[in-house]
Design an enzyme around this catalytic site. Structure first.
Site, mmCIF file in Angstrom:
data_model
loop_
_atom_site.group_PDB
_atom_site.id
_atom_site.type_symbol
_atom_site.label_atom_id
_atom_site.label_comp_id
_atom_site.label_asym_id
_atom_site.label_seq_id
_atom_site.Cartn_x
_atom_site.Cartn_y
_atom_site.Cartn_z
ATOM 1 N N GLU A 9 0.478 7.430 -7.855
ATOM 2 C CA GLU A 9 1.302 6.998 -6.729
ATOM 3 C C GLU A 9 2.702 6.644 -7.222
ATOM 4 O O GLU A 9 2.855 5.954 -8.230
ATOM 5 C CB GLU A 9 0.661 5.782 -6.049
ATOM 6 C CG GLU A 9 1.470 5.313 -4.844
ATOM 7 C CD GLU A 9 0.884 4.069 -4.198
ATOM 8 O OE1 GLU A 9 -0.211 4.165 -3.617
ATOM 9 O OE2 GLU A 9 1.531 3.007 -4.292
ATOM 10 N N TYR A 41 5.552 4.784 1.622
ATOM 11 C CA TYR A 41 6.425 4.668 2.794
ATOM 12 C C TYR A 41 6.808 3.206 2.876
ATOM 13 O O TYR A 41 5.930 2.340 2.966
ATOM 14 C CB TYR A 41 5.588 5.070 4.005
ATOM 15 C CG TYR A 41 6.329 5.441 5.251
ATOM 16 C CD1 TYR A 41 7.053 6.617 5.315
ATOM 17 C CD2 TYR A 41 6.255 4.653 6.391
ATOM 18 C CE1 TYR A 41 7.691 6.990 6.486
ATOM 19 C CE2 TYR A 41 6.892 5.020 7.563
ATOM 20 C CZ TYR A 41 7.605 6.196 7.599
ATOM 21 O OH TYR A 41 8.234 6.569 8.763
ATOM 22 N N ARG A 99 -1.932 1.767 8.537
ATOM 23 C CA ARG A 99 -1.374 0.974 9.628
ATOM 24 C C ARG A 99 -0.012 0.404 9.218
ATOM 25 O O ARG A 99 0.938 0.407 9.976
ATOM 26 C CB ARG A 99 -2.322 -0.182 9.965
ATOM 27 C CG ARG A 99 -1.854 -0.987 11.158
ATOM 28 C CD ARG A 99 -2.593 -2.288 11.264
ATOM 29 N NE ARG A 99 -2.199 -3.203 10.193
ATOM 30 C CZ ARG A 99 -2.665 -4.423 10.048
ATOM 31 N NH1 ARG A 99 -3.586 -4.875 10.879
ATOM 32 N NH2 ARG A 99 -2.255 -5.207 9.057
ATOM 33 N N ALA A 120 -4.681 2.579 11.559
ATOM 34 C CA ALA A 120 -4.772 3.789 10.736
ATOM 35 C C ALA A 120 -5.736 4.814 11.335
ATOM 36 O O ALA A 120 -5.525 6.023 11.178
ATOM 37 C CB ALA A 120 -5.196 3.412 9.321
HETATM 38 P P1 FAD Z 1 -6.135 -0.454 9.151
HETATM 39 O O1 FAD Z 1 -7.270 0.164 8.452
HETATM 40 O O2 FAD Z 1 -5.685 0.155 10.419
HETATM 41 O O3 FAD Z 1 -6.429 -1.981 9.451
HETATM 42 C C1 FAD Z 1 -6.549 -2.926 8.414
HETATM 43 C C2 FAD Z 1 -7.547 -3.988 8.813
HETATM 44 O O4 FAD Z 1 -7.087 -4.661 9.977
HETATM 45 C C3 FAD Z 1 -8.905 -3.428 9.168
HETATM 46 O O5 FAD Z 1 -9.696 -3.251 8.035
HETATM 47 C C4 FAD Z 1 -9.398 -4.466 10.113
HETATM 48 O O6 FAD Z 1 -9.894 -5.535 9.390
HETATM 49 C C5 FAD Z 1 -8.162 -4.918 10.831
HETATM 50 N N1 FAD Z 1 -7.975 -4.156 12.088
HETATM 51 C C6 FAD Z 1 -6.997 -3.259 12.377
HETATM 52 N N2 FAD Z 1 -7.138 -2.780 13.634
HETATM 53 C C7 FAD Z 1 -8.224 -3.388 14.151
HETATM 54 C C8 FAD Z 1 -8.882 -3.317 15.400
HETATM 55 N N3 FAD Z 1 -8.456 -2.534 16.409
HETATM 56 N N4 FAD Z 1 -9.979 -4.073 15.584
HETATM 57 C C9 FAD Z 1 -10.435 -4.874 14.614
HETATM 58 N N5 FAD Z 1 -9.845 -4.989 13.386
HETATM 59 C C10 FAD Z 1 -8.773 -4.265 13.162
HETATM 60 N N6 FAD Z 1 1.825 -0.103 3.181
HETATM 61 C C11 FAD Z 1 3.049 0.444 3.440
HETATM 62 O O7 FAD Z 1 3.831 -0.142 4.206
HETATM 63 N N7 FAD Z 1 3.435 1.623 2.853
HETATM 64 C C12 FAD Z 1 2.616 2.331 2.028
HETATM 65 O O8 FAD Z 1 2.995 3.391 1.534
HETATM 66 C C13 FAD Z 1 1.328 1.787 1.725
HETATM 67 N N8 FAD Z 1 0.469 2.443 0.918
HETATM 68 C C14 FAD Z 1 -0.810 1.949 0.725
HETATM 69 C C15 FAD Z 1 -1.720 2.691 -0.040
HETATM 70 C C16 FAD Z 1 -3.033 2.232 -0.236
HETATM 71 C C17 FAD Z 1 -4.000 3.057 -1.046
HETATM 72 C C18 FAD Z 1 -3.431 0.981 0.345
HETATM 73 C C19 FAD Z 1 -4.830 0.450 0.125
HETATM 74 C C20 FAD Z 1 -2.524 0.231 1.094
HETATM 75 C C21 FAD Z 1 -1.217 0.701 1.301
HETATM 76 N N9 FAD Z 1 -0.286 0.008 2.083
HETATM 77 C C22 FAD Z 1 0.958 0.546 2.334
HETATM 78 C C23 FAD Z 1 -0.630 -1.304 2.639
HETATM 79 C C24 FAD Z 1 -1.229 -1.206 4.040
HETATM 80 O O9 FAD Z 1 -0.260 -0.755 4.947
HETATM 81 C C25 FAD Z 1 -1.732 -2.614 4.419
HETATM 82 O O10 FAD Z 1 -2.849 -2.945 3.642
HETATM 83 C C26 FAD Z 1 -1.988 -2.834 5.894
HETATM 84 O O11 FAD Z 1 -2.066 -4.239 6.125
HETATM 85 C C27 FAD Z 1 -3.281 -2.230 6.402
HETATM 86 O O12 FAD Z 1 -3.213 -0.876 6.446
HETATM 87 P P2 FAD Z 1 -4.535 -0.006 6.753
HETATM 88 O O13 FAD Z 1 -4.114 1.378 6.889
HETATM 89 O O14 FAD Z 1 -5.600 -0.310 5.778
HETATM 90 O O15 FAD Z 1 -4.891 -0.617 8.177
#
Ligand code: FAD
Length: 291
Positions: A9, A41, A99, A120
């Site tokens: 990454e 991002y 997300r 997400a």
């Molecule tokens: P999601 O999976 O959508 O949600 C995270 C958590 O929120 C869920 O597990 C759940 O507990 C809760 N949640 C969300 N929606 C709901 C719902 N409708 N109902 C109930 N619970 C819900 N951030 C950046 O800004 N830029 C990046 O490039 C970036 N890269 C990353 C790469 C990796 C491999 C990882 C692990 C994280 C990265 N992040 C990045 C951080 C990420 O954006 C944060 O961890 C963010 O808070 C959650 O993103 P997610 O996609 O896991 O969210």
């Protein structure tokens, strides 16, 4: 370990000096033939253009397979769909669908953008409609801080898989038992996509401690002790960082892990050394069984 896979990454550079550092890292790591490299991002979509430019430059100049990170923050569905279409048209075939964190930073309550993708899982489904992307998503061996429980977090992962995600990449962790237990629970929930461990070598303990606090990553007492009194001694810190990360990776390899995702922070040194220790050799040189 001939079937070992790695991915790296990077983040989009802000200036000329950072640009140079990124490119020398890409050049050094490229002969290890990573399965893909990914480009982050910025929080709140702040690096939208830089991420796009970096992704395209890596594809066009190296031929590596590149995954573009994309978040739902501060954008409508139409705006995100435009980004996805631009990636598809430029030949990008892999998205890391996230997300993102709230504009006030992790810890603040998350409010989806009006007219935007709420999380997400929705973003993954949206990406699927635009093109046949490979879709990786984030996952959390020690649970996402917003999640009430590991079970709820795994339900969320299931929703992402049902929406088209084909790989989970974990938040960084230092407690391998937490990762291994998490994978067991994910499998028990009927999720069979690869759960690739995200490895973050500790180059700067102070910033790792800060990030770990925010992300809910446990810092084992042994790790904390190892970095005590080294704030002003980067050379020793680097040696210890390499040793600790090597122990972590070799232990995961012994437990059957075949794909490692390295959070490089745009540095090649530790990632390259760790790949070497795992038995990976540059193109043309035989791989060895390190596990
Ligand atoms: P999601 O999976 O959508 O949600 C995270 C958590 O929120 C869920 O597990 C759940 O507990 C809760 N949640 C969300 N929606 C709901 C719902 N409708 N109902 C109930 N619970 C819900 N951030 C950046 O800004 N830029 C990046 O490039 C970036 N890269 C990353 C790469 C990796 C491999 C990882 C692990 C994280 C990265 N992040 C990045 C951080 C990420 O954006 C944060 O961890 C963010 O808070 C959650 O993103 P997610 O996609 O896991 O969210």
């Amino acid at each position: 370990m001939s079937d070992l896979q790695v991915s790296f990454e990077f983040f989009p550079p802000k200036n000329e000096a950072m640009q140079k550092k990124l490119w020398s890292s890409v050049e050094k790591l490229k002969p290890l033939e990573p399965k893909f490299v990914s480009v982050t991002y910025g929080a709140g979509g702040s690096t939208r253009e830089r991420t796009h430019d970096t992704v395209l430059r890596i594809i066009n100049e190296t031929g590596l397979s590149v995954a573009a990170h994309l978040t739902c923050v501060a954008a409508t569905k139409d705006e995100i769909d435009d980004v996805l279409r631009a990636y598809w048209d430029a030949g990008v075939r892999h998205i890391v669908a996230l997300r993102g964190d709230p504009p006030g930073g992790p810890g603040d309550p998350y409010t989806p953008h009006p007219g935007g993708y709420a999380n997400a899982a929705e973003l993954a489904a949206g990406a699927r409609k635009i093109g046949d992307f490979e879709i990786s998503v984030g996952c959390y061996p020690e649970k996402h801080p917003d999640s009430p429980s590991t079970a709820a977090d795994i339900d969320m992962l299931k929703r992402k898989v049902d929406a088209g995600a084909t790989r989970g990449i974990t938040q960084f962790f230092y407690d391998n038992t937490a990762y291994l237990r998490y994978v067991e629970r994910v499998r028990a929930a009927g999720i069979d996509i690869p759960i690739v461990p995200g490895i973050m070598p500790v180059t700067n303990f102070t910033s790792v401690r800060r990030m770990a606090d925010v992300c809910g990553t446990t810092l084992p007492g042994r790790l904390v002790k190892l970095f005590q009194n080294l704030d002003d001694d980067p050379a020793t810190r680097q040696l210890i960082a390499a040793t600790v990360a090597a122990e972590q990776c070799l232990d995961l390899a012994e437990h059957g892990v075949k794909h490692f995702h390295f959070y490089t922070l745009n540095r090649d040194d530790l990632a390259y050394a760790l790949c070497h220790m795992l038995g990976l050799r540059p193109r043309g040189k035989p791989r060895v069984n390190a596990a």
